[in-house]
Design an enzyme around this catalytic site. Structure first.
Site, PDB file in Angstrom:
ATOM      1  N   SER A 129      11.691  28.436  -2.805  1.00 53.85           N
ATOM      2  CA  SER A 129      12.586  27.315  -3.102  1.00 53.85           C
ATOM      3  C   SER A 129      11.873  26.357  -4.030  1.00 53.85           C
ATOM      4  CB  SER A 129      12.958  26.595  -1.797  1.00 53.85           C
ATOM      5  OG  SER A 129      13.575  25.347  -2.051  1.00 53.85           O
ATOM      6  N   TYR A 186      10.675  22.666   6.278  1.00 52.87           N
ATOM      7  CA  TYR A 186      11.254  23.676   5.389  1.00 52.87           C
ATOM      8  C   TYR A 186      10.407  23.824   4.122  1.00 52.87           C
ATOM      9  CZ  TYR A 186      14.500  26.075   2.275  1.00 52.87           C
ATOM     10  OH  TYR A 186      15.060  26.970   1.399  1.00 52.87           O
TER      11      TYR A 186
END
Length: 246
Positions: free
Chosen positions: A153, A166
């Site tokens: 990401s 995350y």
């Protein structure tokens, strides 16, 4: 601009496992791999969603997929060892593994990250990938060429405040890919990461609830990258991160 035009049926006789295959990017990747000839192993936690993908693949004329209902949040090394044994018994080898499943967790200040959220995110996003990869690497080594693809990401490449566990888990994912790529530099296994970017998925909607999702690319829009990385015979990248929306 990235262009990749795969040959029809270039994945014929290939066995590819996709995690998080019941929805979003994982579902779209599974459908595309099947469309180009692969036998897809659908791994996810919701049987109903996996069955819907199974039915769609069959309706589209694809090879019969396999369904593996497994909740990564509670899976143990013995679960992955059993899965590897089943794949070896049924198929003999594995040509591709797409680590797509991820957990967003709670977004907020670092000081507010709870032990429960930290453990849950790390279990799904890091530990499960470690265990699954370790269990399946012997099967990925059997073909002359194979592909191992992790999902990173933007917040796992450049830190961003309030993205908590995350973001940290995606930095770990990036590191895992790079370690494996270096270890398998002179093998037939291509190891890479893909950063899908802002895509119209349920996770994106949870992270950005006020966003106009109609402005985002769909999972189908970014599939050329996922197909390319599974084309182990022609993909030249190894140890790299491809940005699907560069």
């Amino acid at each position: 601009m990235f262009t990749y035009n795969p040959k029809p049926h270039f994945l014929n006789n290939k066995i590819i496992l996709v995690t998080g295959a019941g929805d979003g990017i994982g579902k779209e990747a599974a459908l595309n791999y099947a469309h180009f000839g692969a036998t897809v192993i659908l791994l996810g936690k919701t049987v109903k969603k996996l069955e819907a993908v199974y039915d769609q693949i069959i309706a589209n004329g694809g090879a019969e997929p396999a369904i593996v209902p497994l909740d990564l949040a509670g899976a143990t090394p013995s679960h992955y060892a059993g899965l590897a044994g089943s794949i070896e018994h049924q198929f003999g080898h594995l040509d591709g593994l797409l680590h797509n499943a991820s957990m967003l967790g709670d977004l907020g200040p670092f000081l507010d990250i709870s032990q429960e959220d930290w453990q849950a995110v790390m279990q799904v996003n890091v530990t499960s990938q470690f265990n699954l990869t370790q269990a399946l690497l012997p099967l990925l080594k059997k073909p002359q060429t194979s592909s191992l693809v992790f999902t990173t990401s933007g917040v796992g490449l450049k830190a961003r405040a309030y993205w908590g566990a995350y973001a940290i888990s995606k930095f770990a994912t990036q590191g895992m890919m790079e370690v494996l790529a270096d270890e398998y530099e002179n093998s037939g296994i291509k190891v890479n990461c893909i950063n899908p970017g802002g895509t119209r998925t349920a996770m994106r909607a949870k992270a950005y609830p006020a966003e106009d999702s109609s402005l985002l690319k769909t999972p189908a829009d970014i599939m050329p990258y996922y197909l390319y990385l599974m084309d182990a015979e022609n993909c030249v990248e190894h140890g790299e991160t491809l940005h699907a929306q560069a």
